[in-house]
Design a protein around this motif. Structure first.
Motif, PDB file in Angstrom:
ATOM      1  N   LEU A  25       0.838  -1.190   0.000  1.00  0.00           N
ATOM      2  CA  LEU A  25       0.000   0.000   0.000  1.00  0.00           C
ATOM      3  C   LEU A  25       0.875   1.241   0.000  1.00  0.00           C
ATOM      4  CD1 LEU A  25      -2.483  -1.196   2.760  1.00  0.00           C
ATOM      5  CD2 LEU A  25      -2.871  -1.227   0.283  1.00  0.00           C
ATOM      6  N   VAL A  26       0.653   2.105  -0.976  1.00  0.00           N
ATOM      7  CA  VAL A  26       1.426   3.342  -1.075  1.00  0.00           C
ATOM      8  C   VAL A  26       0.472   4.531  -1.128  1.00  0.00           C
ATOM      9  CG1 VAL A  26       3.465   2.346  -2.167  1.00  0.00           C
ATOM     10  CG2 VAL A  26       1.560   3.086  -3.610  1.00  0.00           C
ATOM     11  N   THR A  27       0.940   5.650  -0.634  1.00  0.00           N
ATOM     12  CA  THR A  27       0.178   6.890  -0.699  1.00  0.00           C
ATOM     13  C   THR A  27       1.153   8.050  -0.665  1.00  0.00           C
ATOM     14  OG1 THR A  27      -1.742   8.059   0.208  1.00  0.00           O
ATOM     15  CG2 THR A  27      -0.140   7.214   1.797  1.00  0.00           C
ATOM     16  N   VAL A  47      -4.611   6.627   6.437  1.00  0.00           N
ATOM     17  CA  VAL A  47      -3.787   5.510   6.920  1.00  0.00           C
ATOM     18  C   VAL A  47      -4.584   4.673   7.922  1.00  0.00           C
ATOM     19  CG1 VAL A  47      -1.737   4.902   8.271  1.00  0.00           C
ATOM     20  CG2 VAL A  47      -1.583   6.680   6.515  1.00  0.00           C
ATOM     21  N   GLU A  48      -5.245   5.343   8.866  1.00  0.00           N
ATOM     22  CA  GLU A  48      -6.048   4.610   9.847  1.00  0.00           C
ATOM     23  C   GLU A  48      -7.261   3.944   9.200  1.00  0.00           C
ATOM     24  OE1 GLU A  48      -6.916   6.287  13.622  1.00  0.00           O
ATOM     25  OE2 GLU A  48      -4.952   7.260  13.815  1.00  0.00           O
ATOM     26  N   GLU A  49      -7.814   4.579   8.172  1.00  0.00           N
ATOM     27  CA  GLU A  49      -8.896   3.921   7.428  1.00  0.00           C
ATOM     28  C   GLU A  49      -8.414   2.607   6.852  1.00  0.00           C
ATOM     29  OE1 GLU A  49     -12.023   6.306   5.055  1.00  0.00           O
ATOM     30  OE2 GLU A  49     -10.167   7.438   4.900  1.00  0.00           O
ATOM     31  N   LEU A  54      -8.458  -3.415   6.985  1.00  0.00           N
ATOM     32  CA  LEU A  54      -7.746  -4.689   6.919  1.00  0.00           C
ATOM     33  C   LEU A  54      -7.829  -5.505   8.209  1.00  0.00           C
ATOM     34  CD1 LEU A  54      -4.783  -3.253   4.910  1.00  0.00           C
ATOM     35  CD2 LEU A  54      -6.155  -5.201   4.167  1.00  0.00           C
ATOM     36  N   VAL A  55      -8.370  -4.907   9.276  1.00  0.00           N
ATOM     37  CA  VAL A  55      -8.530  -5.648  10.530  1.00  0.00           C
ATOM     38  C   VAL A  55      -9.435  -6.863  10.302  1.00  0.00           C
ATOM     39  CG1 VAL A  55      -9.600  -5.573  12.816  1.00  0.00           C
ATOM     40  CG2 VAL A  55      -8.105  -3.710  12.084  1.00  0.00           C
ATOM     41  N   GLY A  56      -8.993  -8.009  10.765  1.00  0.00           N
ATOM     42  CA  GLY A  56      -9.800  -9.221  10.659  1.00  0.00           C
ATOM     43  C   GLY A  56      -9.667  -9.966   9.346  1.00  0.00           C
ATOM     44  N   ALA A 213     -12.595  -7.730  -3.073  1.00  0.00           N
ATOM     45  CA  ALA A 213     -13.855  -7.937  -2.358  1.00  0.00           C
ATOM     46  C   ALA A 213     -13.673  -7.771  -0.855  1.00  0.00           C
ATOM     47  CB  ALA A 213     -14.407  -9.330  -2.678  1.00  0.00           C
ATOM     48  N   LYS A 214     -12.550  -8.246  -0.325  1.00  0.00           N
ATOM     49  CA  LYS A 214     -12.278  -8.086   1.107  1.00  0.00           C
ATOM     50  C   LYS A 214     -12.078  -6.606   1.462  1.00  0.00           C
ATOM     51  CE  LYS A 214     -10.255 -12.683   1.708  1.00  0.00           C
ATOM     52  NZ  LYS A 214      -9.021 -13.454   2.004  1.00  0.00           N
ATOM     53  N   LEU A 215     -11.399  -5.875   0.588  1.00  0.00           N
ATOM     54  CA  LEU A 215     -11.201  -4.445   0.832  1.00  0.00           C
ATOM     55  C   LEU A 215     -12.538  -3.706   0.802  1.00  0.00           C
ATOM     56  CD1 LEU A 215      -8.006  -3.727  -1.324  1.00  0.00           C
ATOM     57  CD2 LEU A 215      -8.129  -4.034   1.153  1.00  0.00           C
ATOM     58  N   ARG A 216     -13.383  -4.047  -0.144  1.00  0.00           N
ATOM     59  CA  ARG A 216     -14.698  -3.398  -0.241  1.00  0.00           C
ATOM     60  C   ARG A 216     -15.556  -3.726   0.982  1.00  0.00           C
ATOM     61  NH1 ARG A 216     -15.302  -4.670  -6.666  1.00  0.00           N
ATOM     62  NH2 ARG A 216     -14.289  -2.763  -7.418  1.00  0.00           N
ATOM     63  N   ALA A 217     -15.499  -4.976   1.425  1.00  0.00           N
ATOM     64  CA  ALA A 217     -16.272  -5.363   2.611  1.00  0.00           C
ATOM     65  C   ALA A 217     -15.770  -4.618   3.848  1.00  0.00           C
ATOM     66  CB  ALA A 217     -16.176  -6.877   2.823  1.00  0.00           C
ATOM     67  N   GLY A 218     -14.453  -4.462   3.951  1.00  0.00           N
ATOM     68  CA  GLY A 218     -13.884  -3.732   5.076  1.00  0.00           C
ATOM     69  C   GLY A 218     -14.262  -2.267   5.064  1.00  0.00           C
ATOM     70  N   LEU A 219     -14.281  -1.658   3.871  1.00  0.00           N
ATOM     71  CA  LEU A 219     -14.684  -0.263   3.753  1.00  0.00           C
ATOM     72  C   LEU A 219     -16.152  -0.099   4.125  1.00  0.00           C
ATOM     73  CD1 LEU A 219     -14.117   2.661   2.976  1.00  0.00           C
ATOM     74  CD2 LEU A 219     -14.504   2.036   0.570  1.00  0.00           C
ATOM     75  N   ASP A 220     -17.003  -1.000   3.647  1.00  0.00           N
ATOM     76  CA  ASP A 220     -18.427  -0.943   4.011  1.00  0.00           C
ATOM     77  C   ASP A 220     -18.604  -1.065   5.525  1.00  0.00           C
ATOM     78  OD1 ASP A 220     -19.122  -0.706   1.348  1.00  0.00           O
ATOM     79  OD2 ASP A 220     -19.629  -2.829   1.099  1.00  0.00           O
ATOM     80  N   ARG A 221     -17.800  -1.942   6.141  1.00  0.00           N
ATOM     81  CA  ARG A 221     -17.920  -2.163   7.583  1.00  0.00           C
ATOM     82  C   ARG A 221     -17.555  -0.921   8.385  1.00  0.00           C
ATOM     83  NH1 ARG A 221     -13.782  -3.241  10.466  1.00  0.00           N
ATOM     84  NH2 ARG A 221     -12.629  -4.221   8.766  1.00  0.00           N
ATOM     85  N   ILE A 222     -16.428  -0.270   8.056  1.00  0.00           N
ATOM     86  CA  ILE A 222     -16.010   0.884   8.861  1.00  0.00           C
ATOM     87  C   ILE A 222     -16.916   2.093   8.622  1.00  0.00           C
ATOM     88  CG2 ILE A 222     -13.633   0.063   8.942  1.00  0.00           C
ATOM     89  CD1 ILE A 222     -12.898   2.462   7.099  1.00  0.00           C
TER      90      ILE A 222
END
Length: 240
Positions: A25-27, A47-49, A54-56, A213-222
């Motif tokens: 991951l770069v920014t 960064v915290e987002e 990615l938690v879990g 898909a995991k990244l999208r699910a994590g974004l939806d969750r937070i």
């Protein structure tokens, strides 16, 4: 700039060894969204987002802050890279796999408050020298809108230094960043609003769909559980 010192070395955030399937991951450095903390590791709202997304998951990853042009090139050309905090433009849509929005923010034109620079319209601003960062979404928007007197730097910090030294007339800046700098008593004055933008995660097209898909699910969750709002509030950003 400390961000440039970091350009060749990855910061290991999780899973201390590098594997072939590790997500890189770069920014860019752009406080309060992403910047280096006192210990030299990336911190900030985006960064915290990413860390919360990615938690879990079982995704191993590293994070690095690099110039925006390099972040874009890495994500477009190397299989395991994602550029988070990337401006989402129509012309970038098919070049990456997108996970968004991480955040949305207005981009302003600002002047050094110790100068008399004060364009009344965007047409007036086209006659002035405007600083921004190379290969960013806002640089593309300016170029496509007929701005020709652009001073392109490798980092936000370099652009800001040029404005403070009166080497450029105006610079582009995200609204949240402008508010942060004003709280720190930086001599800045907002003169015009350029655009409202969406920023997301731009991933190389070869990254597996199951990872996306995991990244999208994590974004939806937070977003749903209030984590995103809490992060924004922590960094003084008004949630959308």
């Amino acid at each position: 700039m400390r961000s440039l010192v970091l350009a060749g070395a990855f910061i290991f955030v999780q899973f201390g060894t590098v594997s072939a399937t590790e997500l890189k991951l770069v920014t860019q450095s752009y406080p309060p969204y992403s910047f280096l903390g006192a210990d030299g590791t990336p911190i900030g709202a985006s960064v915290e987002e990413m860390q919360s997304i990615l938690v879990g998951t079982d995704i191993a990853y590293t994070m690095e802050i690099v110039p925006s042009a390099r972040a874009l090139a890495l994500a477009e050309t190397l299989d395991q890279f994602c550029f988070f905090g990337a401006g989402r433009l129509a012309e970038r849509e098919t070049r990456f796999k997108w996970v968004s929005p991480l955040f949305a923010d207005a981009t302003l034109l600002v002047a050094n408050s110790h100068t008399s620079v004060h364009p009344a319209t965007l047409a007036d601003a086209k006659s002035m020298t405007i600083g921004t960062q190379r290969d960013t979404a806002i640089a593309t928007i300016l170029q496509n809108s007929g701005f020709r007197r652009l001073d392109l730097s490798s980092s936000f910090e370099l652009t800001l230094a040029k404005l403070m030294e009166r080497r450029i007339d105006l610079m582009t800046i995200r609204a949240a960043t402008y508010r942060k700098l004003k709280r720190e008593f930086q001599p800045l004055r907002a003169v015009l609003t350029l655009t409202d933008q969406e920023f997301g995660i731009a991933c190389n097209k070869n990254i597996p769909d199951k990872v996306i898909a995991k990244l999208r699910a994590g974004l939806d969750r937070i977003r749903a559980d209030g984590t995103m709002r809490s992060i924004f509030t922590k960094y003084g950003i008004e949630p959308d």
